[in-house]
Design a protein around this motif. Structure first.
Motif, PDB file in Angstrom:
ATOM      1  N   VAL A  12      -2.316   3.135  -8.521  1.00 32.43           N
ATOM      2  CA  VAL A  12      -2.845   2.185  -9.520  1.00 32.43           C
ATOM      3  C   VAL A  12      -2.109   0.843  -9.561  1.00 32.43           C
ATOM      4  O   VAL A  12      -2.732  -0.223  -9.563  1.00 32.43           O
ATOM      5  N   MET A  13      -0.772   0.892  -9.558  1.00 32.39           N
ATOM      6  CA  MET A  13      -0.013  -0.345  -9.741  1.00 32.39           C
ATOM      7  C   MET A  13      -0.085  -1.248  -8.505  1.00 32.39           C
ATOM      8  O   MET A  13      -0.360  -2.445  -8.613  1.00 32.39           O
ATOM      9  N   GLY A  14       0.148  -0.666  -7.337  1.00 34.42           N
ATOM     10  CA  GLY A  14       0.145  -1.453  -6.107  1.00 34.42           C
ATOM     11  C   GLY A  14      -1.233  -2.029  -5.822  1.00 34.42           C
ATOM     12  O   GLY A  14      -1.379  -3.191  -5.417  1.00 34.42           O
ATOM     13  N   HIS A  31      -0.981  -1.588   2.953  1.00 33.70           N
ATOM     14  CA  HIS A  31      -0.588  -0.340   3.618  1.00 33.70           C
ATOM     15  C   HIS A  31      -0.332   0.721   2.558  1.00 33.70           C
ATOM     16  O   HIS A  31       0.154   0.423   1.469  1.00 33.70           O
ATOM     17  N   ASN A  32      -0.670   1.948   2.905  1.00 32.15           N
ATOM     18  CA  ASN A  32      -0.337   3.082   2.047  1.00 32.15           C
ATOM     19  C   ASN A  32      -0.126   4.293   2.940  1.00 32.15           C
ATOM     20  O   ASN A  32      -0.785   4.431   3.969  1.00 32.15           O
ATOM     21  N   ARG A  33       0.822   5.158   2.552  1.00 32.60           N
ATOM     22  CA  ARG A  33       1.115   6.335   3.373  1.00 32.60           C
ATOM     23  C   ARG A  33      -0.169   7.077   3.713  1.00 32.60           C
ATOM     24  O   ARG A  33      -0.440   7.415   4.856  1.00 32.60           O
ATOM     25  N   THR A  34      -0.984   7.330   2.691  1.00 31.52           N
ATOM     26  CA  THR A  34      -2.278   7.977   2.918  1.00 31.52           C
ATOM     27  C   THR A  34      -3.315   6.866   3.076  1.00 31.52           C
ATOM     28  O   THR A  34      -3.616   6.153   2.107  1.00 31.52           O
ATOM     29  N   HIS A  35      -3.826   6.726   4.282  1.00 30.82           N
ATOM     30  CA  HIS A  35      -4.648   5.553   4.605  1.00 30.82           C
ATOM     31  C   HIS A  35      -5.915   5.458   3.754  1.00 30.82           C
ATOM     32  O   HIS A  35      -6.426   4.362   3.500  1.00 30.82           O
ATOM     33  N   ALA A  36      -6.405   6.613   3.293  1.00 28.28           N
ATOM     34  CA  ALA A  36      -7.655   6.614   2.523  1.00 28.28           C
ATOM     35  C   ALA A  36      -7.582   5.671   1.315  1.00 28.28           C
ATOM     36  O   ALA A  36      -8.577   5.030   0.948  1.00 28.28           O
ATOM     37  N   ARG A  37      -6.417   5.556   0.723  1.00 33.17           N
ATOM     38  CA  ARG A  37      -6.265   4.639  -0.431  1.00 33.17           C
ATOM     39  C   ARG A  37      -6.491   3.185  -0.013  1.00 33.17           C
ATOM     40  O   ARG A  37      -7.091   2.408  -0.760  1.00 33.17           O
ATOM     41  N   THR A  38      -5.972   2.856   1.177  1.00 36.80           N
ATOM     42  CA  THR A  38      -6.131   1.486   1.685  1.00 36.80           C
ATOM     43  C   THR A  38      -7.610   1.207   1.917  1.00 36.80           C
ATOM     44  O   THR A  38      -8.132   0.159   1.517  1.00 36.80           O
ATOM     45  N   MET A  73       5.501  -0.623  -3.728  1.00 32.00           N
ATOM     46  CA  MET A  73       5.068  -0.184  -5.062  1.00 32.00           C
ATOM     47  C   MET A  73       4.794   1.315  -5.026  1.00 32.00           C
ATOM     48  O   MET A  73       3.658   1.762  -5.190  1.00 32.00           O
ATOM     49  N   VAL A  74       5.847   2.081  -4.737  1.00 33.40           N
ATOM     50  CA  VAL A  74       5.688   3.540  -4.653  1.00 33.40           C
ATOM     51  C   VAL A  74       6.464   4.205  -5.787  1.00 33.40           C
ATOM     52  O   VAL A  74       7.165   3.541  -6.559  1.00 33.40           O
ATOM     53  N   LYS A  75       6.326   5.489  -5.876  1.00 34.74           N
ATOM     54  CA  LYS A  75       7.014   6.276  -6.893  1.00 34.74           C
ATOM     55  C   LYS A  75       8.523   5.994  -6.803  1.00 34.74           C
ATOM     56  O   LYS A  75       9.097   6.059  -5.713  1.00 34.74           O
ATOM     57  N   ALA A  76       9.143   5.688  -7.955  1.00 34.62           N
ATOM     58  CA  ALA A  76      10.557   5.312  -7.948  1.00 34.62           C
ATOM     59  C   ALA A  76      11.425   6.485  -7.523  1.00 34.62           C
ATOM     60  O   ALA A  76      11.101   7.644  -7.797  1.00 34.62           O
ATOM     61  N   ALA A 100       9.012  -3.294  -6.486  1.00 36.05           N
ATOM     62  CA  ALA A 100       8.414  -3.585  -7.790  1.00 36.05           C
ATOM     63  C   ALA A 100       8.216  -2.319  -8.624  1.00 36.05           C
ATOM     64  O   ALA A 100       7.633  -2.360  -9.698  1.00 36.05           O
ATOM     65  N   GLY A 101       8.710  -1.190  -8.136  1.00 38.47           N
ATOM     66  CA  GLY A 101       8.620   0.060  -8.898  1.00 38.47           C
ATOM     67  C   GLY A 101       9.662   0.088 -10.011  1.00 38.47           C
ATOM     68  O   GLY A 101      10.464  -0.835 -10.156  1.00 38.47           O
ATOM     69  N   ASN A 102       9.646   1.173 -10.767  1.00 38.67           N
ATOM     70  CA  ASN A 102      10.569   1.280 -11.905  1.00 38.67           C
ATOM     71  C   ASN A 102      11.901   1.884 -11.465  1.00 38.67           C
ATOM     72  O   ASN A 102      12.289   2.952 -11.922  1.00 38.67           O
ATOM     73  N   ALA A 103      12.636   1.200 -10.590  1.00 43.99           N
ATOM     74  CA  ALA A 103      13.899   1.745 -10.091  1.00 43.99           C
ATOM     75  C   ALA A 103      14.974   1.690 -11.169  1.00 43.99           C
ATOM     76  O   ALA A 103      14.960   0.808 -12.035  1.00 43.99           O
TER      77      ALA A 103
END
Ligand code: NBP
Length: 477
Positions: A12-14, A31-38, A73-76, A100-103
């Motif tokens: 959602v965020m990215g 780019h996204n690890r799982t290409h389907a999102r892209t 913008m991935v899971k922190a 830009a994640g919540n690190a």
């Protein structure tokens, strides 16, 4: 290479940040690890602007103009490290990696040092405003090098929220400064929400008012000094009726508040730095208490109350008292949060401009509020202000509400309404303004049992009294 900037991590965020950038005429590599999102992003929102999707990270990097600017913008946590590890070998000196994640800010300090050693800029960036903000204009808090801000800053300012035409984004400071400020923002958000919840409870228990009636009161408050996103949504929530039962929605929600951890981080850091952020701490513990199910079950109906029935003589006076107590408590919570930023800035050498932080929180983020203008003005009057409460505007504003605040906290105590944030904020106020504190007794006790020494009011140096002997005093240094 055609893309101005790239985003990897398109949940959602990215996804929404990438769309926001594209809508501002930037060519955005995806780019996204799982290409389907892209694929689905380009399919559903391709007409937002120009996207350059890549399935492989190598192609994503190759599609970027130099210096390359990549937003992660991935899971922190571990996911961020995994992406950095994959990305870094593909980059060249001077490229900019934005997290830009919540690190958690110590992770950002570590990552910034590691990437700096490899000639890369690492920008730990706070982003607030949730998915809606990411798409339409968040508040953005970038840290890292000033040099990287020259390339990155204008793009982030473009996509940030604007208040009076001023972007809700500015350079925060080096290293972990951006994520630190975002963490304190979230801590203040905890305090603000707790204070609003206590005000709601006071109105409910003091007036016996319905949720919808209290919603009207909050809507009215939102036209004055308290005007803010959180007050506005509180009115909305209180007016909402549950479709299944026809009850006020707030009455069908289980009263156990959860948390993702940024409040806890803020409190832990407050303890580390020795900054009394009591408002944020009480708010975090209040959530913990609400979730202490076995303890609440053991206490409910068992622990006596010995309360007096709340006799509110004048409804309007009571509502105004609660409003003023809320405003005063809120000033304390923010004052404490800005103290924490000042302490961290000094500790880590970040040189954070507190007035600028209040300015970029005026829009886009969860704590956006009219009141933040006042904070910016206070730091414009005195950039080194040691205590926000001591700024003349805030001193007067709190003084105006002080009697209301005392009546409400006293009334709550007598009537058994828990107001940890209202009460502790007042205790902080009375503590910080006190001529003399009972800390003197604590120092004497510490010297008694542990020879921890003490200082005297009437001379310099450090002293110890022979408590177990003749009680003579010796000067230690
Ligand atoms: P999530 O926090 O749910 O993360 C999902 C993304 O991380 C997906 O793109 C996923 O790829 C990717 N990912 C994971 Br999980 N592990 C990975 C790995 N090992 N390597 C590569 N990619 C990996 O997404 P979000 O809710 O959009 O939040 C993103 C960041 O923004 C978080 O740090 C969050 O804390 C922060 N944030 C969120 C909000 C909010 O309101 N949600 C607000 C402000 C900040 P996949 O598609 O292949 O699984």
């Amino acid at each position: 290479a055609v893309a101005d900037i790239g985003v990897t991590g398109l949940a959602v965020m990215g996804r929404n940040l990438a769309r926001n950038l594209a809508r501002h005429s930037y060519t955005v590599a995806l780019h996204n690890r799982t290409h389907a999102r892209t694929v689905s992003l380009v399919e559903e929102h391709g007409d937002d602007g120009t996207f350059v999707p890549s399935e492989r990270l190598e192609d994503f990097v190759a599609s970027l103009k130099r210096p390359r600017t990549v937003i992660i913008m991935v899971k922190a946590g571990a996911a961020t490290d995994a992406v950095i590890d994959e990305l870094v070998p593909l980059l060249e000196e001077g490229d900019i990696v934005v997290d830009a994640g919540n690190a958690h800010f110590p992770d950002t300090i570590r990552r910034e040092e590691a990437l700096r050693a490899q000639g890369l800029h690492f920008v730990g960036t706070g982003v607030s405003g949730g998915e809606e903000g990411a798409l339409n204009g968040p508040s953005i808090m970038p840290g890292g090098t000033r040099e990287s801000y020259a390339t990155l800053g204008p793009m982030l300012e473009d996509i940030s929220a604007k208040v009076d035409g001023v972007p809700c984004c500015t350079y925060v400071g080096p290293g972990g400064a951006g994520h630190f400020v975002k963490m304190v923002h979230n801590g203040i958000e905890y305090a603000d929400m707790q204070l609003i919840a206590e005000a709601y409870d006071l109105l409910r228990q003091g007036l016996g008012a319905s949720a919808a009636e209290i919603g009207d009161i909050f809507a009215e408050w939102n036209t004055g000094d308290l005007e803010s996103f959180l007050i506005e949504i509180t009115a909305d929530v209180l007016h909402h009726v549950d479709a299944a039962t026809g009850s006020a929605f707030v009455d069908v929600v289980l009263d156990q508040a959860e948390q993702k951890g940024t409040g806890r981080w803020t409190v832990q850091n407050g303890l580390d730095l020795g900054v009394p952020i009591t408002g944020i701490a009480e708010a975090t513990f209040a959530r913990a208490l609400s979730g202490s199910v076995p303890q609440r079950e053991a206490a409910r109906g068992t622990l006596p109350a010995h309360t007096a029935a709340w006799e509110v003589k004048d409804r309007d006076v009571f509502v105004e008292d609660v409003r003023r107590a809320l405003y005063a408590s809120k000033v304390v919570a923010y004052s404490q949060g800005f103290d924490q930023i000042a302490a961290a800035s000094a500790e880590y050498g970040w040189d954070i401009d507190r007035g600028a932080m209040a300015r970029i929180w005026r829009g886009g983020c969860i704590i956006r509020a009219r009141f933040l203008n006042r904070i910016t003005e206070a730091y414009e009057r005195d950039a080194g202000l040691p205590l926000l409460l001591a700024d003349p505007y805030f001193t007067d504003a709190v003084a105006d509400g002080l009697q209301s605040w005392r009546r409400i906290v006293a009334g709550a105590a007598q009537n058994g309404v828990p107001t940890p944030a209202f009460s502790s904020s007042l205790a902080y106020y009375d503590g910080v303004r006190a001529e003399r504190l009972p800390a003197a007794l604590i120092q004497a006790q510490r010297d008694f049992f542990g020879a921890h020494t003490y200082r005297r009011v009437d001379s310099g140096g450090v002293f110890h009294t022979e408590w177990s002997g003749d009680r003579s005093e010796t000067q230690e240094s």
